[in-house]
Write a protein that holds these residues in place. Structure first.
Motif, mmCIF file in Angstrom:
data_model
loop_
_atom_site.group_PDB
_atom_site.id
_atom_site.type_symbol
_atom_site.label_atom_id
_atom_site.label_comp_id
_atom_site.label_asym_id
_atom_site.label_seq_id
_atom_site.Cartn_x
_atom_site.Cartn_y
_atom_site.Cartn_z
ATOM 1 N N GLU A 66 1.088 -1.249 0.186
ATOM 2 C CA GLU A 66 -0.166 0.011 0.034
ATOM 3 C C GLU A 66 0.382 0.920 0.015
ATOM 4 O O GLU A 66 0.450 2.308 -0.428
ATOM 5 N N ARG A 70 0.024 4.335 -2.540
ATOM 6 C CA ARG A 70 0.143 5.530 -2.292
ATOM 7 C C ARG A 70 0.946 6.807 -2.807
ATOM 8 O O ARG A 70 1.486 8.135 -3.488
ATOM 9 N N TYR A 96 12.723 7.719 6.915
ATOM 10 C CA TYR A 96 10.938 8.101 6.439
ATOM 11 C C TYR A 96 12.132 9.486 5.807
ATOM 12 O O TYR A 96 13.089 9.314 6.027
ATOM 13 N N ALA A 105 4.094 10.027 9.707
ATOM 14 C CA ALA A 105 2.236 9.306 10.519
ATOM 15 C C ALA A 105 2.222 8.291 9.552
ATOM 16 O O ALA A 105 1.625 7.216 9.595
ATOM 17 N N GLU A 106 1.787 8.641 8.164
ATOM 18 C CA GLU A 106 1.684 8.263 6.838
ATOM 19 C C GLU A 106 2.453 7.299 6.813
ATOM 20 O O GLU A 106 2.322 5.944 6.620
ATOM 21 N N GLN A 108 4.429 5.667 8.566
ATOM 22 C CA GLN A 108 4.883 4.743 9.745
ATOM 23 C C GLN A 108 3.503 3.976 9.459
ATOM 24 O O GLN A 108 3.415 2.460 9.659
ATOM 25 N N ARG A 109 2.767 4.114 9.058
ATOM 26 C CA ARG A 109 1.109 3.159 9.127
ATOM 27 C C ARG A 109 1.048 2.118 7.957
ATOM 28 O O ARG A 109 0.005 1.141 8.148
ATOM 29 N N PHE A 110 2.348 2.685 7.145
ATOM 30 C CA PHE A 110 1.367 2.069 5.926
ATOM 31 C C PHE A 110 3.838 0.539 6.225
ATOM 32 O O PHE A 110 2.979 -0.397 5.157
ATOM 33 N N ILE A 112 3.520 -2.746 7.568
ATOM 34 C CA ILE A 112 3.148 -3.675 7.939
ATOM 35 C C ILE A 112 3.636 -4.875 8.972
ATOM 36 O O ILE A 112 4.660 -5.506 7.571
#
Length: 242
Positions: A66, A70, A96, A105-106, A108-110, A112
């Motif tokens: 993802e 993105r 990052y 933040a985005e 880190q969210r991606f 998995i």
């Protein structure tokens, strides 16, 4: 087998980790199909005597599918994205970079984090004995010895373990477009077996799965055993082609 452990017997059970992975990936468990369909499906998945299977190992991994989508859609720097993917492929946690075009933040969210099954480079020759409608795993060398004593009745699907405990199968069906295991699971069977014998002070909790995957058949057996108060764990994942 691992040495005796003082932790609670069935807490954080290794056997449940793989089962949870499959369930969270969109698998549904249903009652097994009636004979003779059950026998035919089991026979098509179970190994044959002398078959060579590849041993798989559980390794930590990071999924960034993802993230790649993105960054590409948002016009981020594809060279930086390639660098991030390269860090992951080398077994490192990626750093990052604002040139990706997304927030920290985005980013880190991606990321998995999950365990994946990877080839270990080792193979085993499976030893089995067919007696009518019963298929028994017999003496095997190395890690395959974990399977010794397992008996599957091809007519009823019932599994009996070396410790004397038994369980009926559940039919596994894929209900999601893509499973989180990344193995391309299309269906199969799973057995959850547990039992205890106060007289012998023996107990078992295990999970056996037999799944059709994109690379062939995945046979996994995970168990926690108590024998006269001594606790041990075994995990075995095999891939083979029929």
């Amino acid at each position: 087998m691992k040495a005796a452990s003082s932790r609670p017997v069935f807490s954080l059970l290794v056997a449940l980790q793989l089962a949870t992975l499959f369930v969270s990936g969109g698998l549904a468990f249903q009652n097994p199909p009636p004979p003779p369909e059950l026998k035919g499906r089991l026979t098509a998945l179970l190994p044959t005597a002398g078959l060579i299977a590849q041993v798989l190992e559980t390794r930590p991994g990071i999924s960034v599918v993802e993230l790649q989508q993105r960054v590409s859609q948002g016009g981020g720097d594809l060279k930086i994205l390639a660098s991030v993917v390269g860090q992951i492929q080398n077994g490192n946690i990626p750093t990052y970079d604002e040139r990706l075009g997304i927030s920290r933040a985005e980013f880190q969210r991606f990321l998995i984090f999950r365990n994946t099954l990877e080839p270990s480079g080792r193979t085993v020759r499976l030893s089995l004995l067919r007696d009518g409608s019963r298929l028994a795993f017999t003496d095997s060398q190395g890690s395959a010895s974990t399977l010794k004593g397992l008996v599957i009745d091809l007519t009823s699907g019932e599994l009996t373990t070396a410790e004397g405990f038994s369980a009926r199968p559940r039919s596994v069906q894929m209900i999601a477009a893509q499973d989180s295991s990344g193995l391309g699971i299309s269906g199969g069977f799973a057995w959850d077996v547990k039992g205890s014998n106060p007289r012998t002070q023996n107990a078992l909790q295990g999970h056996l799965s037999l799944l059709q995957v994109s690379g062939g058949v995945l046979l996994s057996y995970n168990r926690v055993v108590i024998q006269k108060g001594r606790v041990s764990e075994d995990t075995l994942n095999l891939m083979y082609k029929k």
